[in-house]
Design an enzyme around this catalytic site. Structure first.
Site, PDB file in Angstrom:
ATOM      1  N   LYS A  14       0.852  -1.068  -0.114  1.00 29.33           N
ATOM      2  CA  LYS A  14       0.022   0.045  -0.088  1.00 29.33           C
ATOM      3  C   LYS A  14       0.887   1.221  -0.031  1.00 29.33           C
ATOM      4  O   LYS A  14       0.741   2.156  -0.663  1.00 29.33           O
ATOM      5  CB  LYS A  14      -0.973  -0.052   1.140  1.00 29.33           C
ATOM      6  CG  LYS A  14      -1.854  -1.316   1.441  1.00 29.33           C
ATOM      7  CD  LYS A  14      -2.900  -0.959   2.371  1.00 29.33           C
ATOM      8  CE  LYS A  14      -2.407  -1.106   3.871  1.00 29.33           C
ATOM      9  NZ  LYS A  14      -1.869  -2.387   4.186  1.00 29.33           N
ATOM     10  N   ARG A  89     -10.656   0.903   8.699  1.00 28.73           N
ATOM     11  CA  ARG A  89     -10.087  -0.167   8.978  1.00 28.73           C
ATOM     12  C   ARG A  89     -11.127  -1.320   9.708  1.00 28.73           C
ATOM     13  O   ARG A  89     -10.896  -2.189  10.202  1.00 28.73           O
ATOM     14  CB  ARG A  89      -8.927  -0.219  10.033  1.00 28.73           C
ATOM     15  CG  ARG A  89      -7.549  -0.542   8.969  1.00 28.73           C
ATOM     16  CD  ARG A  89      -6.457  -0.442   9.949  1.00 28.73           C
ATOM     17  NE  ARG A  89      -5.224  -1.100   9.999  1.00 28.73           N
ATOM     18  CZ  ARG A  89      -3.877  -0.581   9.461  1.00 28.73           C
ATOM     19  NH1 ARG A  89      -3.892   0.221   8.706  1.00 28.73           N
ATOM     20  NH2 ARG A  89      -2.960  -1.277   9.596  1.00 28.73           N
ATOM     21  N   ARG A 123      10.733  -7.344   5.777  1.00 27.87           N
ATOM     22  CA  ARG A 123      10.789  -5.925   5.743  1.00 27.87           C
ATOM     23  C   ARG A 123      11.536  -5.206   6.464  1.00 27.87           C
ATOM     24  O   ARG A 123      11.723  -5.651   7.747  1.00 27.87           O
ATOM     25  CB  ARG A 123       9.247  -5.408   5.731  1.00 27.87           C
ATOM     26  CG  ARG A 123       9.010  -4.170   5.580  1.00 27.87           C
ATOM     27  CD  ARG A 123       7.757  -4.001   5.472  1.00 27.87           C
ATOM     28  NE  ARG A 123       6.668  -4.044   6.397  1.00 27.87           N
ATOM     29  CZ  ARG A 123       5.440  -3.827   6.263  1.00 27.87           C
ATOM     30  NH1 ARG A 123       4.704  -3.420   5.197  1.00 27.87           N
ATOM     31  NH2 ARG A 123       4.483  -4.014   7.495  1.00 27.87           N
ATOM     32  N   ARG A 156      10.258  -2.791  11.589  1.00 29.09           N
ATOM     33  CA  ARG A 156       9.241  -2.234  12.574  1.00 29.09           C
ATOM     34  C   ARG A 156       8.978  -3.008  13.587  1.00 29.09           C
ATOM     35  O   ARG A 156       8.730  -4.459  13.452  1.00 29.09           O
ATOM     36  CB  ARG A 156       8.166  -2.304  11.394  1.00 29.09           C
ATOM     37  CG  ARG A 156       7.921  -0.784  10.721  1.00 29.09           C
ATOM     38  CD  ARG A 156       7.022  -0.950   9.769  1.00 29.09           C
ATOM     39  NE  ARG A 156       5.589  -1.316  10.153  1.00 29.09           N
ATOM     40  CZ  ARG A 156       4.593  -1.116   9.545  1.00 29.09           C
ATOM     41  NH1 ARG A 156       4.492  -0.741   8.378  1.00 29.09           N
ATOM     42  NH2 ARG A 156       3.313  -1.567  10.118  1.00 29.09           N
ATOM     43  N   ARG A 167      -2.464  -8.834  13.471  1.00 29.09           N
ATOM     44  CA  ARG A 167      -2.795  -7.821  12.535  1.00 29.09           C
ATOM     45  C   ARG A 167      -3.700  -8.349  11.431  1.00 29.09           C
ATOM     46  O   ARG A 167      -4.562  -8.140  11.002  1.00 29.09           O
ATOM     47  CB  ARG A 167      -1.537  -6.957  11.885  1.00 29.09           C
ATOM     48  CG  ARG A 167      -0.849  -5.911  12.749  1.00 29.09           C
ATOM     49  CD  ARG A 167       0.402  -5.944  12.622  1.00 29.09           C
ATOM     50  NE  ARG A 167       0.639  -5.215  11.468  1.00 29.09           N
ATOM     51  CZ  ARG A 167       1.897  -5.147  10.725  1.00 29.09           C
ATOM     52  NH1 ARG A 167       2.778  -5.882  11.080  1.00 29.09           N
ATOM     53  NH2 ARG A 167       2.225  -4.366   9.789  1.00 29.09           N
TER      54      ARG A 167
HETATM   55  P1  AMP Z   1       0.181   0.158   9.230  1.00 32.51           P
HETATM   56  O1  AMP Z   1       1.283   1.022   8.868  1.00 32.51           O
HETATM   57  O2  AMP Z   1      -1.065   0.837   8.370  1.00 32.51           O
HETATM   58  O3  AMP Z   1       0.332  -1.445   9.360  1.00 32.51           O
HETATM   59  O4  AMP Z   1      -0.210   0.625  10.788  1.00 32.51           O
HETATM   60  C1  AMP Z   1       0.495   0.418  11.867  1.00 32.51           C
HETATM   61  C2  AMP Z   1      -0.309   0.299  12.891  1.00 32.51           C
HETATM   62  O5  AMP Z   1      -0.663   1.604  13.339  1.00 32.51           O
HETATM   63  C3  AMP Z   1      -1.436  -0.560  13.026  1.00 32.51           C
HETATM   64  O6  AMP Z   1      -1.027  -2.039  13.595  1.00 32.51           O
HETATM   65  C4  AMP Z   1      -2.328  -0.022  14.171  1.00 32.51           C
HETATM   66  O7  AMP Z   1      -1.807  -0.200  15.686  1.00 32.51           O
HETATM   67  C5  AMP Z   1      -2.338   1.315  14.007  1.00 32.51           C
HETATM   68  N1  AMP Z   1      -3.218   2.025  12.681  1.00 32.51           N
HETATM   69  C6  AMP Z   1      -3.014   2.585  11.697  1.00 32.51           C
HETATM   70  N2  AMP Z   1      -4.146   2.659  10.984  1.00 32.51           N
HETATM   71  C7  AMP Z   1      -5.237   2.555  11.864  1.00 32.51           C
HETATM   72  C8  AMP Z   1      -6.549   2.704  11.911  1.00 32.51           C
HETATM   73  N3  AMP Z   1      -7.116   2.972  10.778  1.00 32.51           N
HETATM   74  N4  AMP Z   1      -7.127   2.169  12.894  1.00 32.51           N
HETATM   75  C9  AMP Z   1      -6.682   1.635  14.047  1.00 32.51           C
HETATM   76  N5  AMP Z   1      -5.427   1.658  14.066  1.00 32.51           N
HETATM   77  C10 AMP Z   1      -4.552   1.749  13.091  1.00 32.51           C
END
Ligand code: AMP
Length: 217
Positions: A14, A89, A123, A156, A167
């Protein structure tokens, strides 16, 4: 004005695809995960509130997420539009978003789970400039160092097998229903994300009716 949402399981690309989409179309890439990571790295109050959930691979509470998204979009620096990544989400976030903004399309990147694991666990990230690497497909020239700024690469905190499992569970339980909601509204564009980065980008642009990728324009 072009307003897109990009969705897809972890590791489906993404961030990479959004960056490419924004590069020559003057769109603003809004990654909710990146916004949170910035707060964690800079030890802000919000960072302290979200760190535990992020580390465990759990979703951050909806109120916090909505205020961050609203605050970011309220900056109105997106004259030509935006690509929002990592949001919505779950059902509540989708309702909040659709009440406030019209969406021109939802890009859905599809990737099988075994490929997700392979990609996510290999990653690496540069904490200096934010560049993403992958030890399988996109290795840095010097092991462990960013090609662009030379900073030591990190993993990460949520790219561990345990956090990834959490996740993925959330993705299938909470985020998939959002996809179905968008599908009923006929705004979804499915793109298979298991091919080369450029090919995925070409697929996205074709389905959205956008000009071909031209990073120099
Ligand atoms: P990502 O980089 O999109 O995988 O986001 C990393 C982390 O940020 C996720 O595992 C959640 O802990 C938090 N996060 C990101 N976007 C959201 C969202 N829309 N709702 C809730 N938590 C989020």
């Amino acid at each position: 004005m072009r307003k897109y949402v990009i969705m897809g399981v972890q590791g489906s690309g993404k961030g990479t695809q959004s960056t490419m989409l924004c590069a020559d179309l003057d769109l603003v890439h809004i990654s909710v995960g990146d916004l949170f990571r910035w707060h964690v790295q800079n030890h802000t109050k919000l960072g302290a509130q979200v760190r535990r959930a992020m580390r465990a691979g759990e979703l951050v509470g909806d109120d916090l997420v909505e205020s961050v998204v609203r605050g970011r979009l309220d900056q109105h620096d997106w004259n030509f539009g935006f690509v929002i990544d990592g949001f919505p989400r779950n059902g509540r976030q989708a309702e909040f978003f659709m009440e406030s903004y019209d969406i021109d399309g939802v890009i859905h990147l599809e990737l099988p789970d075994d490929e997700v694991r392979r990609r996510v666990l290999s990653r690496r990230l540069c904490p200096g400039c934010g560049m993403d690497y992958n030890l399988i497909a996109d290795r840095p020239e010097v092991e462990g160092r960013c090609d662009i700024c030379g900073t030591a690469l990190i993993t990460r905190e949520d790219d561990t097998p345990e956090a990834l499992a959490a996740r993925l569970r959330d993705y299938y339980e909470k985020t998939r229903p959002v996809l179905e909601l968008f599908r009923r509204k006929e705004v979804i564009h499915d793109v298979y994300a298991g091919t080369a980065v450029e090919q995925v980008q070409a697929g996205i642009r074709e389905t959205l009716g956008l000009p071909a990728y031209n990073p120099k324009s």
